[in-house]
Design a protein around this motif. Structure first.
Motif, PDB file in Angstrom:
ATOM      1  N   HIS A   2       2.806  35.846  63.442  1.00  8.28           N
ATOM      2  CA  HIS A   2       3.852  35.973  62.442  1.00  8.28           C
ATOM      3  C   HIS A   2       3.430  35.646  61.247  1.00  8.28           C
ATOM      4  CE1 HIS A   2       5.685  37.918  66.342  1.00  8.28           C
ATOM      5  NE2 HIS A   2       6.616  36.663  66.339  1.00  8.28           N
ATOM      6  N   ARG A   3       3.837  35.063  60.991  1.00  8.84           N
ATOM      7  CA  ARG A   3       3.807  34.161  59.161  1.00  8.84           C
ATOM      8  C   ARG A   3       1.629  34.008  59.099  1.00  8.84           C
ATOM      9  NH1 ARG A   3       6.399  28.406  59.414  1.00  8.84           N
ATOM     10  NH2 ARG A   3       8.362  29.478  59.355  1.00  8.84           N
ATOM     11  N   THR A   4       1.317  34.038  59.991  1.00 10.46           N
ATOM     12  CA  THR A   4      -0.242  34.354  59.475  1.00 10.46           C
ATOM     13  C   THR A   4      -0.670  36.121  58.898  1.00 10.46           C
ATOM     14  OG1 THR A   4      -0.344  32.458  60.766  1.00 10.46           O
ATOM     15  CG2 THR A   4      -3.051  34.234  60.413  1.00 10.46           C
ATOM     16  N   GLU A   5      -0.280  36.628  59.907  1.00  5.60           N
ATOM     17  CA  GLU A   5      -0.121  38.189  60.205  1.00  5.60           C
ATOM     18  C   GLU A   5       0.639  38.772  58.612  1.00  5.60           C
ATOM     19  OE1 GLU A   5       1.965  41.143  62.758  1.00  5.60           O
ATOM     20  OE2 GLU A   5      -0.038  39.285  64.209  1.00  5.60           O
ATOM     21  N   GLU A   6       2.063  37.686  58.530  1.00  9.92           N
ATOM     22  CA  GLU A   6       2.707  38.156  56.894  1.00  9.92           C
ATOM     23  C   GLU A   6       1.526  37.695  55.639  1.00  9.92           C
ATOM     24  OE1 GLU A   6       6.779  37.408  55.395  1.00  9.92           O
ATOM     25  OE2 GLU A   6       6.517  36.378  57.960  1.00  9.92           O
ATOM     26  N   LEU A   7       0.963  36.551  56.044  1.00 11.31           N
ATOM     27  CA  LEU A   7       0.230  35.984  55.145  1.00 11.31           C
ATOM     28  C   LEU A   7      -0.566  37.146  54.860  1.00 11.31           C
ATOM     29  CD1 LEU A   7       0.898  32.627  55.279  1.00 11.31           C
ATOM     30  CD2 LEU A   7       1.539  33.685  52.993  1.00 11.31           C
ATOM     31  N   ALA A   8      -1.889  37.602  55.040  1.00 16.79           N
ATOM     32  CA  ALA A   8      -2.838  38.456  55.686  1.00 16.79           C
ATOM     33  C   ALA A   8      -2.768  39.265  54.969  1.00 16.79           C
ATOM     34  CB  ALA A   8      -3.155  38.491  57.142  1.00 16.79           C
ATOM     35  N   ARG A   9      -1.090  40.120  55.532  1.00 13.35           N
ATOM     36  CA  ARG A   9      -0.989  41.277  55.347  1.00 13.35           C
ATOM     37  C   ARG A   9      -1.017  41.379  53.298  1.00 13.35           C
ATOM     38  NH1 ARG A   9       2.112  42.498  59.071  1.00 13.35           N
ATOM     39  NH2 ARG A   9       4.207  41.347  57.803  1.00 13.35           N
ATOM     40  N   LYS A  10       0.450  40.080  53.162  1.00 11.62           N
ATOM     41  CA  LYS A  10       0.190  39.476  51.234  1.00 11.62           C
ATOM     42  C   LYS A  10      -0.755  39.862  50.958  1.00 11.62           C
ATOM     43  CE  LYS A  10       4.610  38.314  51.432  1.00 11.62           C
ATOM     44  NZ  LYS A  10       6.190  37.336  52.162  1.00 11.62           N
ATOM     45  N   ASN A  11      -1.461  38.838  51.236  1.00  8.93           N
ATOM     46  CA  ASN A  11      -2.646  38.602  50.894  1.00  8.93           C
ATOM     47  C   ASN A  11      -3.149  39.733  50.395  1.00  8.93           C
ATOM     48  OD1 ASN A  11      -4.562  37.151  49.679  1.00  8.93           O
ATOM     49  ND2 ASN A  11      -5.846  37.070  51.389  1.00  8.93           N
ATOM     50  N   GLU A  12      -3.847  40.927  51.866  1.00 10.27           N
ATOM     51  CA  GLU A  12      -4.460  42.313  51.756  1.00 10.27           C
ATOM     52  C   GLU A  12      -3.619  43.066  50.744  1.00 10.27           C
ATOM     53  OE1 GLU A  12      -4.663  44.880  54.995  1.00 10.27           O
ATOM     54  OE2 GLU A  12      -6.171  43.288  55.775  1.00 10.27           O
ATOM     55  N   ASP A  13      -2.608  42.888  50.383  1.00 12.95           N
ATOM     56  CA  ASP A  13      -1.324  44.034  49.056  1.00 12.95           C
ATOM     57  C   ASP A  13      -2.348  42.905  48.196  1.00 12.95           C
ATOM     58  OD1 ASP A  13      -0.560  45.166  51.241  1.00 12.95           O
ATOM     59  OD2 ASP A  13       1.643  44.371  50.526  1.00 12.95           O
ATOM     60  N   VAL A  14      -1.860  41.614  47.695  1.00 18.17           N
ATOM     61  CA  VAL A  14      -2.247  41.413  46.914  1.00 18.17           C
ATOM     62  C   VAL A  14      -3.833  42.116  46.222  1.00 18.17           C
ATOM     63  CG1 VAL A  14      -2.682  39.219  45.482  1.00 18.17           C
ATOM     64  CG2 VAL A  14      -1.346  39.486  46.709  1.00 18.17           C
ATOM     65  N   GLU A  15      -4.963  41.517  46.647  1.00 21.33           N
ATOM     66  CA  GLU A  15      -6.222  41.919  46.539  1.00 21.33           C
ATOM     67  C   GLU A  15      -6.091  43.135  46.211  1.00 21.33           C
ATOM     68  OE1 GLU A  15      -9.100  40.156  48.633  1.00 21.33           O
ATOM     69  OE2 GLU A  15      -8.396  38.691  48.517  1.00 21.33           O
ATOM     70  N   ALA A  16      -5.318  44.270  46.859  1.00 22.22           N
ATOM     71  CA  ALA A  16      -5.200  46.067  46.716  1.00 22.22           C
ATOM     72  C   ALA A  16      -4.762  46.080  45.566  1.00 22.22           C
ATOM     73  CB  ALA A  16      -4.741  46.167  47.522  1.00 22.22           C
ATOM     74  N   PHE A  17      -4.255  45.074  44.895  1.00 22.38           N
ATOM     75  CA  PHE A  17      -3.176  45.441  44.117  1.00 22.38           C
ATOM     76  C   PHE A  17      -4.805  44.740  42.471  1.00 22.38           C
ATOM     77  CE2 PHE A  17      -1.042  43.278  40.805  1.00 22.38           C
ATOM     78  CZ  PHE A  17      -0.077  44.547  40.441  1.00 22.38           C
ATOM     79  N   VAL A  18      -4.878  44.085  42.788  1.00 24.10           N
ATOM     80  CA  VAL A  18      -5.686  42.855  41.658  1.00 24.10           C
ATOM     81  C   VAL A  18      -7.171  44.264  41.458  1.00 24.10           C
ATOM     82  CG1 VAL A  18      -7.508  41.698  41.705  1.00 24.10           C
ATOM     83  CG2 VAL A  18      -5.355  40.996  42.334  1.00 24.10           C
ATOM     84  N   TYR A  19      -7.080  44.771  42.964  1.00 19.90           N
ATOM     85  CA  TYR A  19      -8.661  45.682  42.409  1.00 19.90           C
ATOM     86  C   TYR A  19      -7.945  46.996  41.693  1.00 19.90           C
ATOM     87  CZ  TYR A  19     -12.081  49.339  43.527  1.00 19.90           C
ATOM     88  OH  TYR A  19     -13.222  49.797  43.858  1.00 19.90           O
ATOM     89  N   ILE A  20      -6.607  48.002  42.148  1.00 24.37           N
ATOM     90  CA  ILE A  20      -6.310  49.037  41.625  1.00 24.37           C
ATOM     91  C   ILE A  20      -6.246  48.514  40.448  1.00 24.37           C
ATOM     92  CG2 ILE A  20      -4.261  50.433  41.433  1.00 24.37           C
ATOM     93  CD1 ILE A  20      -4.457  50.124  45.466  1.00 24.37           C
ATOM     94  N   VAL A  21      -5.338  47.819  39.863  1.00 24.60           N
ATOM     95  CA  VAL A  21      -5.350  46.889  38.444  1.00 24.60           C
ATOM     96  C   VAL A  21      -6.119  47.139  37.697  1.00 24.60           C
ATOM     97  CG1 VAL A  21      -3.828  45.755  37.170  1.00 24.60           C
ATOM     98  CG2 VAL A  21      -2.702  46.150  38.918  1.00 24.60           C
ATOM     99  N   SER A  22      -6.993  46.206  38.198  1.00 24.55           N
ATOM    100  CA  SER A  22      -8.232  46.285  37.237  1.00 24.55           C
ATOM    101  C   SER A  22      -9.071  47.264  37.137  1.00 24.55           C
ATOM    102  CB  SER A  22      -9.285  45.040  38.124  1.00 24.55           C
ATOM    103  OG  SER A  22      -9.040  44.852  39.572  1.00 24.55           O
ATOM    104  N   HIS A  23      -9.591  47.646  38.539  1.00 28.91           N
ATOM    105  CA  HIS A  23      -9.962  49.292  38.177  1.00 28.91           C
ATOM    106  C   HIS A  23      -9.507  50.593  37.190  1.00 28.91           C
ATOM    107  CE1 HIS A  23     -11.803  52.767  39.642  1.00 28.91           C
ATOM    108  NE2 HIS A  23     -13.280  51.977  39.627  1.00 28.91           N
ATOM    109  N   ASP A  24      -7.844  50.641  37.223  1.00 33.21           N
ATOM    110  CA  ASP A  24      -6.974  51.692  36.982  1.00 33.21           C
ATOM    111  C   ASP A  24      -7.068  50.766  35.290  1.00 33.21           C
ATOM    112  OD1 ASP A  24      -7.310  53.009  39.443  1.00 33.21           O
ATOM    113  OD2 ASP A  24      -5.055  52.891  39.564  1.00 33.21           O
ATOM    114  N   LEU A  25      -6.851  50.041  34.850  1.00 32.37           N
ATOM    115  CA  LEU A  25      -6.856  49.390  33.182  1.00 32.37           C
ATOM    116  C   LEU A  25      -8.446  49.950  32.773  1.00 32.37           C
ATOM    117  CD1 LEU A  25      -4.836  46.256  33.205  1.00 32.37           C
ATOM    118  CD2 LEU A  25      -4.344  48.147  32.441  1.00 32.37           C
ATOM    119  N   ARG A  26      -9.019  49.890  33.202  1.00 33.81           N
ATOM    120  CA  ARG A  26     -10.516  50.696  32.873  1.00 33.81           C
ATOM    121  C   ARG A  26     -10.334  51.323  32.306  1.00 33.81           C
ATOM    122  NH1 ARG A  26     -15.310  47.201  35.280  1.00 33.81           N
ATOM    123  NH2 ARG A  26     -16.087  47.574  33.668  1.00 33.81           N
TER     124      ARG A  26
END
Lengths: 185, 506
Positions: B248-272
């Motif tokens: 469960h924890r691994t899944e949760e972490l993976a999900r959170k990690n994905e969220d973070v990556e998506a967030f980073v991507y979106i933020v950096s892309h949209d800030l452009r």
């Protein structure tokens, strides 16, 4: 070994004298007289005398002319079955016969057989002779010649009458006869 | 697979019992027969001796008085004794005196008396022979030879063997029946145990239990086995629970990690987009400012006003615009670095046979200007080929070399060395510099995002080493640094070796 061998030889000679050797034997056949001497001694082993000490010697008297000579003593010494010792005496007088167990009546007394048998009757004496028809005349054992071999007749009735017991084993070998009326008369 | 073993165990127990019974029975039968034969021999010897005595007694007068017919008659009495097949009387001189023979059993009766002592009893040519001296050994009147055949003895042995065989068959059947029945007492709990063990091993079912029975050693074994199963089951349950939580924890972490990556991507892309606008309109503003300055130059305005406007157009506004430009540039770099980090985590890797020597050469070419500016000496040792993604590893090398160039010790000729070699299960590479080194306290946070230790020395976003670690991680490798402050730093990292992977796929 030497003792054994000499013993064997002695035994061999004794038996040679004692028995009629079977046909085919290389040794010269013993004479009729020798056979009779051997038989005479051997009868002592098959007869029981009344009131007799079984260890005491059997005394044999040769009545009349002795046809055996020294042969009889030798045979008595070397005969095969020595259940009792044998003493041999010789005499011409009938009176001497009373104290003997066996009396051999010589052919020389042929003519006074009835007289002798009368004199010895009832005394428990085994009478033996080679006179013809001795047993049928009232004697107990008489030698006969059958097929050139010495055999014997036994008058068991006469033996019992005088108190002698003759072994059935001896009777088996003999021709059993009875006292004939004419001979007994 | 378990079946034949089961039956073989049962069979072994049964065979054990049956073989034991059979062995003892056979031994007993053999001894019994041997004893029976021995007894028969003794009895026969005694019987023949008695017979010889009687015959000898009967035949004596015949021998004494030389009467062969009487001797033959005496021997004829042997007809009453069926086991006596031949008899012969010899005179002391050794010649045949009388003979008796059973007509239908002719045998070679000896022509001369056997040279033997009295009472000799012999087994010869399938019959028993007895020699008896008639009249005693001292004054033998003759020799009696008696022969008894072994028909009855053979019959006895055959009967014994038959009886033994029958007894053996019946006993073995009985023993087999009893053993088959009794072996259950031992085999059933053990087979139950084996069955339980099989269920545990094959089905991974730790819930089964062997049947408990009795308090003997097998009972103890079964109890111990069950206790072991209890313990295993408890541990297995705990392990499963722990695994579930972990999953469960691994899944949760993976999900959170994905969220973070998506967030980073979106933020950096949209800030452009706003950033580009900011840059564009800043330039427009500069042009407008320049135009305004030219227009004002010929304008009929009072001198103080003109001076004040000129101060604005020529000093204040350009100065502000320069600040804006510098900030947007920095902003742009930051966004680019974040995008790079994000890409390094999201882009699909395409591992291929990688000539690390070529890759290093290309990377150094692209960094040519920085290297020349730093004046550092670059040394490259021959490197083993790896199985890795070319773009990612190029990024990795570029980041490490750039990092080394940035933190060279001022006033000391820089030297950067690249090398590597094979080790168990992979290749190890290193990038070694003689720069300022990393303070020990900082080494644990070295690969975290936005960590900067010497901002005074060089510009940077604190993302380069995080990107490097992510690339190595995604290749299944490890990365670590060994550093002495003031002496230099060596970064080590591992990548899959080309040979090892080739070997695995074969």
């Amino acid at each position: 070994m030497a003792v054994l061998r000499s013993l064997r030889r002695v035994v061999g000679i004794a038996c040679l004298l004692a028995v009629a050797v079977a046909a085919g034997s290389a040794r010269p056949a013993p004479s009729e007289r020798e056979v009779e001497a051997a038989f005479l001694c051997s009868f002592a082993d098959f007869v029981e005398w009344p009131h007799a000490d079984s260890d005491a010697p059997v005394k044999i008297l040769v009545l009349g002319e002795d046809p055996f000579g020294r042969m009889l003593e030798e045979t008595a010494r070397s005969r095969p079955m020595q259940t009792r010792p044998i003493e041999i005496h010789r005499s011409r007088r009938l009176e001497d016969a009373a104290r003997f167990q066996m009396v051999y009546i010589s052919d020389s007394e042929r003519n006074r057989i009835p007289e002798i048998l009368d004199g010895l009757a009832g005394r428990g004496i085994l009478t033996v002779s080679d006179v013809a028809d001795f047993a049928t005349q009232g004697g107990i054992i008489g030698f006969v010649i059958e097929n050139k071999r010495v055999r014997f007749e036994i008058n068991d009735e006469a033996a019992q009458r005088t108190g002698l017991h003759i072994s059935s084993r001896l009777l088996n070998l003999a021709r059993i006869v009875r006292t004939s009326p004419r001979g007994g008369g | 697979m378990a079946r034949p073993r089961r039956s073989s165990f049962r069979r072994k127990l049964t065979v054990l019992s049956v073989v034991t019974s059979a062995s003892t029975l056979l031994l007993a039968a053999f001894l019994f027969t041997a004893n029976s034969v021995r007894n028969y021999r003794l009895t026969l010897a005694k019987q023949l001796a008695t017979e010889a005595d009687i015959i000898g007694f009967t035949v004596t007068p015949a021998l004494v008085f030389g009467d062969e017919d009487a001797a033959r008659d005496a021997l004829a009495a042997l007809r009453a004794e069926p086991q006596v097949t031949a008899a012969r009387v010899f005179t002391p001189e050794g010649s045949v005196f009388a003979t008796y023979e059973v007509a239908d059993l002719p045998g070679d009766v000896p022509a001369a008396p056997p040279p033997a002592s009295d009472g000799r009893f012999d087994y010869r040519k399938g019959s028993f022979e007895l020699t008896h001296l008639i009249g005693g050994a001292e004054h033998p009147l003759g020799t009696l030879y008696l022969r008894a055949d072994l028909t009855e003895l053979k019959g006895r042995v055959v009967r014994n063997v038959e009886i033994t065989g029958a007894v053996l068959v019946v006993s073995l059947l009985t023993a087999f029946g009893i053993a088959s029945f009794l072996q259950r007492e031992i085999s059933t709990p053990i087979l139950g145990l084996a069955e339980t063990a099989r269920a545990v091993t094959v089905d991974r079912n730790y819930g089964v239990r062997a049947t408990t029975r009795g308090s003997d050693e097998i009972g103890v074994l079964v109890d111990a086995f069950n206790e072991m199963l209890d313990e295993i089951q408890r541990r297995d349950d705990r392990l499963r629970a722990a695994n579930r939580t972990l999953g469960h924890r691994t899944e949760e972490l993976a999900r959170k990690n994905e969220d973070v990556e998506a967030f980073v991507y979106i933020v950096s892309h949209d800030l452009r987009a706003p950033l580009v606008n900011l840059q564009g309109f800043s330039r427009e503003l500069q042009l407008s400012c320049d135009t305004l300055a030219q227009r004002l130059a010929g304008a009929p305005l009072p001198a103080e006003t003109l001076a004040a406007v000129r101060d604005l157009t020529e000093v204040e506004i350009p100065s502000s615009l320069r600040f804006i430009s510098a900030s947007t540039s920095k902003f742009e770099r930051l966004i680019n670095a974040l995008l790079q980090l994000s890409r390094s985590g999201r882009r699909e890797l395409r591992p291929e046979a990688l000539d690390m020597n070529d890759l290093v050469a290309a990377t150094l070419d692209s960094l040519q200007r920085s290297i020349e500016e730093s004046g550092a000496e670059i040394v490259v040792e021959p490197l083993p080929n790896a199985l890795a993604d070319s773009t990612a590893v190029g990024q990795l090398l570029s980041n490490l070399v750039t990092n080394a160039l940035r933190y060279l010790q001022p006033g000391r000729p820089g030297r950067i060395e690249l090398g590597g070699g094979s080790e168990n299960g992979g290749n190890r590479y290193y990038v070694k510099d003689n720069g300022v080194g990393i303070p020990p306290a900082a080494q644990s946070r070295l690969f975290q995002v936005f960590q900067r230790f010497r901002p005074d020395l060089a510009e940077g976003e604190g993302i380069g080493l995080a990107t490097v670690k992510r690339i190595v991680d995604r290749h299944g490798g490890r990365i670590w640094a060994e550093s002495t402050e003031g002496v230099g730093t060596t970064f080590f990292f591992t990548l899959p070796a080309l040979e090892a992977v080739a070997g695995d796929t074969r």
